[in-house]
Design a protein around this motif. Structure first.
Motif, PDB file in Angstrom:
ATOM      1  N   THR A   8       0.827  -1.207   0.000  1.00  0.00           N
ATOM      2  CA  THR A   8       0.000   0.000   0.000  1.00  0.00           C
ATOM      3  C   THR A   8       0.861   1.256   0.000  1.00  0.00           C
ATOM      4  O   THR A   8       0.478   2.282  -0.580  1.00  0.00           O
ATOM      5  CB  THR A   8      -0.924  -0.003   1.228  1.00  0.00           C
ATOM      6  OG1 THR A   8      -1.699  -1.204   1.236  1.00  0.00           O
ATOM      7  CG2 THR A   8      -1.853   1.190   1.214  1.00  0.00           C
ATOM      8  N   VAL A   9       2.029   1.201   0.635  1.00  0.00           N
ATOM      9  CA  VAL A   9       2.952   2.341   0.650  1.00  0.00           C
ATOM     10  C   VAL A   9       3.821   2.345  -0.601  1.00  0.00           C
ATOM     11  O   VAL A   9       4.036   3.391  -1.221  1.00  0.00           O
ATOM     12  CB  VAL A   9       3.826   2.302   1.921  1.00  0.00           C
ATOM     13  CG1 VAL A   9       4.868   3.417   1.877  1.00  0.00           C
ATOM     14  CG2 VAL A   9       2.959   2.422   3.162  1.00  0.00           C
ATOM     15  N   ALA A  10       4.323   1.202  -1.011  1.00  0.00           N
ATOM     16  CA  ALA A  10       5.308   1.142  -2.094  1.00  0.00           C
ATOM     17  C   ALA A  10       4.705   1.472  -3.448  1.00  0.00           C
ATOM     18  O   ALA A  10       5.303   2.224  -4.239  1.00  0.00           O
ATOM     19  CB  ALA A  10       5.946  -0.248  -2.125  1.00  0.00           C
ATOM     20  N   GLN A  11       3.521   0.932  -3.754  1.00  0.00           N
ATOM     21  CA  GLN A  11       2.979   1.084  -5.092  1.00  0.00           C
ATOM     22  C   GLN A  11       2.637   2.532  -5.454  1.00  0.00           C
ATOM     23  O   GLN A  11       3.036   3.012  -6.525  1.00  0.00           O
ATOM     24  CB  GLN A  11       1.742   0.190  -5.249  1.00  0.00           C
ATOM     25  CG  GLN A  11       1.228   0.081  -6.662  1.00  0.00           C
ATOM     26  CD  GLN A  11       2.208  -0.607  -7.604  1.00  0.00           C
ATOM     27  OE1 GLN A  11       3.146  -1.258  -7.159  1.00  0.00           O
ATOM     28  NE2 GLN A  11       1.986  -0.444  -8.899  1.00  0.00           N
ATOM     29  N   PRO A  12       1.906   3.303  -4.614  1.00  0.00           N
ATOM     30  CA  PRO A  12       1.598   4.692  -5.001  1.00  0.00           C
ATOM     31  C   PRO A  12       2.853   5.551  -5.190  1.00  0.00           C
ATOM     32  O   PRO A  12       2.934   6.347  -6.126  1.00  0.00           O
ATOM     33  CB  PRO A  12       0.733   5.207  -3.847  1.00  0.00           C
ATOM     34  CG  PRO A  12       0.171   3.979  -3.216  1.00  0.00           C
ATOM     35  CD  PRO A  12       1.239   2.931  -3.362  1.00  0.00           C
ATOM     36  N   TRP A  13       3.810   5.373  -4.304  1.00  0.00           N
ATOM     37  CA  TRP A  13       5.020   6.187  -4.427  1.00  0.00           C
ATOM     38  C   TRP A  13       5.806   5.801  -5.678  1.00  0.00           C
ATOM     39  O   TRP A  13       6.436   6.660  -6.305  1.00  0.00           O
ATOM     40  CB  TRP A  13       5.892   6.031  -3.188  1.00  0.00           C
ATOM     41  CG  TRP A  13       5.456   6.905  -2.061  1.00  0.00           C
ATOM     42  CD1 TRP A  13       4.900   6.515  -0.885  1.00  0.00           C
ATOM     43  CD2 TRP A  13       5.509   8.336  -2.026  1.00  0.00           C
ATOM     44  NE1 TRP A  13       4.606   7.596  -0.099  1.00  0.00           N
ATOM     45  CE2 TRP A  13       4.980   8.744  -0.786  1.00  0.00           C
ATOM     46  CE3 TRP A  13       5.941   9.306  -2.910  1.00  0.00           C
ATOM     47  CZ2 TRP A  13       4.878  10.077  -0.407  1.00  0.00           C
ATOM     48  CZ3 TRP A  13       5.846  10.642  -2.544  1.00  0.00           C
ATOM     49  CH2 TRP A  13       5.323  11.017  -1.314  1.00  0.00           C
ATOM     50  N   ALA A  14       5.762   4.531  -6.041  1.00  0.00           N
ATOM     51  CA  ALA A  14       6.441   4.125  -7.277  1.00  0.00           C
ATOM     52  C   ALA A  14       5.819   4.816  -8.486  1.00  0.00           C
ATOM     53  O   ALA A  14       6.527   5.299  -9.388  1.00  0.00           O
ATOM     54  CB  ALA A  14       6.380   2.611  -7.443  1.00  0.00           C
ATOM     55  N   VAL A  15       4.492   4.901  -8.510  1.00  0.00           N
ATOM     56  CA  VAL A  15       3.804   5.576  -9.620  1.00  0.00           C
ATOM     57  C   VAL A  15       4.156   7.059  -9.638  1.00  0.00           C
ATOM     58  O   VAL A  15       4.447   7.651 -10.695  1.00  0.00           O
ATOM     59  CB  VAL A  15       2.281   5.366  -9.507  1.00  0.00           C
ATOM     60  CG1 VAL A  15       1.550   6.189 -10.567  1.00  0.00           C
ATOM     61  CG2 VAL A  15       1.940   3.892  -9.647  1.00  0.00           C
ATOM     62  N   ILE A  16       4.159   7.698  -8.458  1.00  0.00           N
ATOM     63  CA  ILE A  16       4.479   9.128  -8.374  1.00  0.00           C
ATOM     64  C   ILE A  16       5.899   9.396  -8.875  1.00  0.00           C
ATOM     65  O   ILE A  16       6.145  10.332  -9.647  1.00  0.00           O
ATOM     66  CB  ILE A  16       4.307   9.626  -6.924  1.00  0.00           C
ATOM     67  CG1 ILE A  16       2.831   9.590  -6.527  1.00  0.00           C
ATOM     68  CG2 ILE A  16       4.865  11.034  -6.762  1.00  0.00           C
ATOM     69  CD1 ILE A  16       2.581   9.894  -5.057  1.00  0.00           C
ATOM     70  N   LEU A  17       6.839   8.562  -8.466  1.00  0.00           N
ATOM     71  CA  LEU A  17       8.234   8.758  -8.857  1.00  0.00           C
ATOM     72  C   LEU A  17       8.431   8.540 -10.351  1.00  0.00           C
ATOM     73  O   LEU A  17       9.218   9.240 -10.989  1.00  0.00           O
ATOM     74  CB  LEU A  17       9.129   7.822  -8.049  1.00  0.00           C
ATOM     75  CG  LEU A  17       9.231   8.149  -6.562  1.00  0.00           C
ATOM     76  CD1 LEU A  17       9.940   7.029  -5.807  1.00  0.00           C
ATOM     77  CD2 LEU A  17       9.981   9.463  -6.347  1.00  0.00           C
ATOM     78  N   VAL A  18       7.699   7.565 -10.909  1.00  0.00           N
ATOM     79  CA  VAL A  18       7.801   7.343 -12.359  1.00  0.00           C
ATOM     80  C   VAL A  18       7.276   8.565 -13.112  1.00  0.00           C
ATOM     81  O   VAL A  18       7.882   9.015 -14.100  1.00  0.00           O
ATOM     82  CB  VAL A  18       7.029   6.072 -12.762  1.00  0.00           C
ATOM     83  CG1 VAL A  18       6.891   5.992 -14.275  1.00  0.00           C
ATOM     84  CG2 VAL A  18       7.751   4.840 -12.243  1.00  0.00           C
ATOM     85  N   VAL A  19       6.162   9.134 -12.664  1.00  0.00           N
ATOM     86  CA  VAL A  19       5.608  10.333 -13.313  1.00  0.00           C
ATOM     87  C   VAL A  19       6.604  11.490 -13.207  1.00  0.00           C
ATOM     88  O   VAL A  19       6.836  12.231 -14.182  1.00  0.00           O
ATOM     89  CB  VAL A  19       4.257  10.703 -12.679  1.00  0.00           C
ATOM     90  CG1 VAL A  19       3.771  12.051 -13.202  1.00  0.00           C
ATOM     91  CG2 VAL A  19       3.222   9.623 -12.970  1.00  0.00           C
ATOM     92  N   GLU A  20       7.201  11.667 -12.036  1.00  0.00           N
ATOM     93  CA  GLU A  20       8.189  12.746 -11.866  1.00  0.00           C
ATOM     94  C   GLU A  20       9.414  12.530 -12.753  1.00  0.00           C
ATOM     95  O   GLU A  20       9.960  13.491 -13.315  1.00  0.00           O
ATOM     96  CB  GLU A  20       8.609  12.834 -10.395  1.00  0.00           C
ATOM     97  CG  GLU A  20       7.500  13.304  -9.479  1.00  0.00           C
ATOM     98  CD  GLU A  20       7.909  13.264  -8.018  1.00  0.00           C
ATOM     99  OE1 GLU A  20       7.248  13.923  -7.196  1.00  0.00           O
ATOM    100  OE2 GLU A  20       8.910  12.566  -7.698  1.00  0.00           O
ATOM    101  N   LEU A  21       9.837  11.280 -12.869  1.00  0.00           N
ATOM    102  CA  LEU A  21      11.003  10.981 -13.715  1.00  0.00           C
ATOM    103  C   LEU A  21      10.703  11.269 -15.183  1.00  0.00           C
ATOM    104  O   LEU A  21      11.541  11.845 -15.895  1.00  0.00           O
ATOM    105  CB  LEU A  21      11.402   9.518 -13.525  1.00  0.00           C
ATOM    106  CG  LEU A  21      12.675   9.063 -14.235  1.00  0.00           C
ATOM    107  CD1 LEU A  21      13.865   9.895 -13.804  1.00  0.00           C
ATOM    108  CD2 LEU A  21      12.934   7.588 -13.959  1.00  0.00           C
ATOM    109  N   VAL A  22       9.506  10.898 -15.632  1.00  0.00           N
ATOM    110  CA  VAL A  22       9.123  11.190 -17.019  1.00  0.00           C
ATOM    111  C   VAL A  22       9.043  12.698 -17.241  1.00  0.00           C
ATOM    112  O   VAL A  22       9.474  13.224 -18.282  1.00  0.00           O
ATOM    113  CB  VAL A  22       7.790  10.505 -17.357  1.00  0.00           C
ATOM    114  CG1 VAL A  22       7.293  10.945 -18.722  1.00  0.00           C
ATOM    115  CG2 VAL A  22       7.951   8.994 -17.319  1.00  0.00           C
TER     116      VAL A  22
END
Length: 632
Positions: A318-332
């Motif tokens: 629950t913690v890992a998945q949302p932050w992974a999506v946020i970081l991918v968006v920021e990286l893009v």
């Protein structure tokens, strides 16, 4: 990395320049190897059967629980969030042996994916297992399994293949690929299935781990380059490459001496710093440094820790998945900013980033489109390929910058040497001028001393003779010697004489001498010349006076003239003195021998010393004319 205006006008086809062929070839080879691996893994086994349905039930019993209501499911099957029970999962599959068998070799069951520990029974008999740890660990989720089926246990009809899977539920893992799962089951001949297993293992583990090892080496090399080249953004690239290598290795199943939950926490905590390092690399390399943005990125890492502290131990996903999506968006988004600034500031860096992102996207598309089953850890090949291409491009870019810097340094060194040579030449010339000036100063000083000695000693004695001598001849000679001495003293002192004063002195002296000799003087000098403040050097004054005296002496002694005309003119920077008499002229027998008598050679020599000339015009019965021309 980016420099304003650098390469801004180069055409896009410049990327095909021969200097870039090695880089392009390396990229194409890496992409080709990935695609070949993907294509190879998509081949299917001939002459076997594939089981795509099974009965599933949660149970920790050592055998499949008979008489218990089981659920009919489709394979492949992944433990989704609804399966919250941590008990193992039993799968039962029914199959029949084909009439012609499974082909040459021992029959075997191939599991493209089984996460993580398993136990296999055939018709109730134990035949294989993997993992004996009482606590399930997600260490073999990418390892395909090949299980031999003993022929003695097989029946023509009604064979039961039971597989118990022990794994972590989704809520306790950092990525859903690490949760329990079972792929479709393929049964066939062992040799054919072994070849397929080798291809799948190479694609799922061998190639990714090799690229990760290369990424780790690249990260270490980038950190070294960051220190030697003093480019901070290379440190972020190195940290991102190293972090990605460690993170992806853990996701692929590399185990740590920690509890299973501890490994998932490490993966969750490590993900934000790796992404932040990649974002900072993109921003710093294009010249952007936004303090509030960098502070917010750092705070995200802290928020992940705080979220884990609240969610543990039941909600890691629950913690890992949302932050992974946020970081991918920021990286893009950071990649988009980099490409935008690179397009306007440096087309070379734009092409480099585009090549890196494009190669990664191509490999990622191959992973999605060519994978025959559920995709495991998407991007594990693509990101590593992007890192490889980006680093190769940066090394080439730094080499170009270094080459330009070396050329600039060589040009600067050549210019410095040329300037040093010019300075050395100037110093030598200045030294020569200073030496000459010093000699002139010493000479002038010595001349003044000699002039003072002559004036004080010899002048005083000659003046005494003039006033005390009873002989007129001796008195006259003493007076002439005194005048000559005074003239020499003036020349030695080096003091310039104004032209008007010099003409006045000459006129007074010549008029007295010619009147004493009974010769009439006609003096012709313009009034503006008499009032001129133009100066004549002491040397020119002395030599002109001596030439004039010698000419007047010739008039008195040799010409027999009754009339003498002296004229003085100034034409631009030339001084002209003319002495003409009406005497008998120079005899014919002296024709061609003028320089040997009447002091003519002396007068011409004095004029030559002053870069001037002294011309004599004479003929019997026509008198003599002497023209002296000197530069002032």
């Amino acid at each position: 990395m980016l420099k304003p205006g650098a390469d801004g006008q180069r055409p896009l086809w410049h990327v095909l320049h021969p200097a870039r062929w090695p880089l392009l070839l390396a990229c194409l080879l890496v992409i080709l190897a990935a695609l070949v691996g993907l294509l190879g893994s998509s081949s299917t086994t001939q002459g076997g059967l594939t089981i795509v349905q099974a009965w599933a039930i949660r149970s920790a019993a050592p055998v499949f629980p008979e008489g218990t209501a089981a659920q009919r499911i489709e394979l492949p099957h992944t433990w989704e969030r609804g399966l919250r029970d941590e008990l193992p999962m039993w799968y039962r599959m029914e199959f029949e042996v084909p009439r012609g068998g499974f082909g040459p070799g021992m029959p075997a069951a191939y599991l493209a994916r089984v996460c993580a520990q398993y136990t296999v029974r055939l018709n109730g008999q134990y035949i294989a297992s993997r993992g004996a740890d009482p606590e399930p660990r997600a260490t073999d989720c990418h390892e395909p399994a090949l299980i031999d089926l003993p022929p003695g246990l097989l029946r023509e009809r009604g064979n039961l293949l039971d597989i118990q899977v022990r794994a972590l539920p989704v809520r306790k893992v950092a990525s859903h690929e690490r949760a329990g799962a079972l792929s479709e089951v393929r049964i066939g001949a062992h040799p054919a299935l072994e070849a397929e297993r080798a291809r799948a293992r190479a694609l799922q583990l061998g190639l990714p781990l090799a690229l990760l090892a290369l990424s780790g080496v690249i990260g270490a090399a980038a950190l070294v380059l960051a220190v030697t080249s003093k480019l901070p953004y290379l440190a972020y690239f190195g940290a991102a490459a190293l972090g990605w290598s460690v993170l992806c290795a853990l996701l692929l199943g590399v185990d740590l001496p920690l509890p299973a939950l501890g490994v998932e926490i490490v993966i969750t905590v490590l993900t934000p710093p790796v992404a932040v390092a990649a974002i900072l690399f993109l921003l710093r390399s294009c010249g952007l440094r936004i303090d509030w943005l960098e502070s917010s990125l750092a705070l995200q890492c802290l928020f992940v820790l705080l979220g884990l502290a609240v969610a543990l131990p039941e909600r890691v996903y629950t913690v890992a998945q949302p932050w992974a999506v946020i970081l991918v968006v920021e990286l893009v988004a950071a990649l988009g900013v980099f490409l935008h600034r690179a397009w306007h500031m440096s087309r070379t860096d734009f092409r480099l980033a585009t090549a890196s992102a494009g190669s990664g996207a191509l490999v990622l598309a191959g992973e999605w489109l060519l994978s025959p089953g559920p995709l495991l850890l998407p991007g594990k090949l693509a990101i590593s390929v992007s890192v490889l291409v980006m680093f190769a491009g940066m090394v080439w870019r730094l080499q170009q910058v270094q080459r330009s810097a070396l050329e600039a340094a060589e040009q600067a060194r050549t210019a410095a040497e040329k300037r040093m040579q010019e300075v050395s030449t100037d110093m030598e010339q200045n030294y020569d001028r200073m030496a000459e000036l010093r000699v002139e100063q010493v000479t002038a000083k010595e001349r003044k001393r000699i002039a003072a000695d002559l004036h004080d000693d010899l002048g005083a004695k000659l003046l005494t003779i003039v006033h005390t001598s009873e002989s007129d001849r001796i008195s006259t000679l003493a007076r002439e010697a005194l005048e000559e001495m005074r003239l020499s003293v003036r020349g030695l002192t080096g003091k310039a004489v104004q032209l008007g004063d010099a003409i006045g002195d000459w006129r007074s002296e010549i008029m007295m001498r010619l009147s004493q000799g009974g010769v009439e003087l006609a003096w012709d000098t313009p009034d503006e010349l008499l009032m001129s403040e133009r100066a004549m050097s002491a040397r020119a004054y002395v030599q002109t006076t001596r030439i004039l005296r010698e000419a007047v002496s010739n008039v008195l002694k040799h010409s027999g003239a009754s009339h003498c005309q002296i004229s003085i003119r100034q034409d631009h920077n030339d001084f002209e003195l003319t002495i003409a008499d009406n005497g008998k002229g120079i005899p014919m027998e002296m024709d061609g021998k003028l320089d040997r008598g009447h002091g003519m050679s002396t007068m011409k020599g004095r004029a030559k010393q002053l870069q001037g000339q002294c011309l004599v015009e004479s003929g019997p019965g026509y008198g003599t004319t002497i023209r002296l021309t000197l530069p002032l």
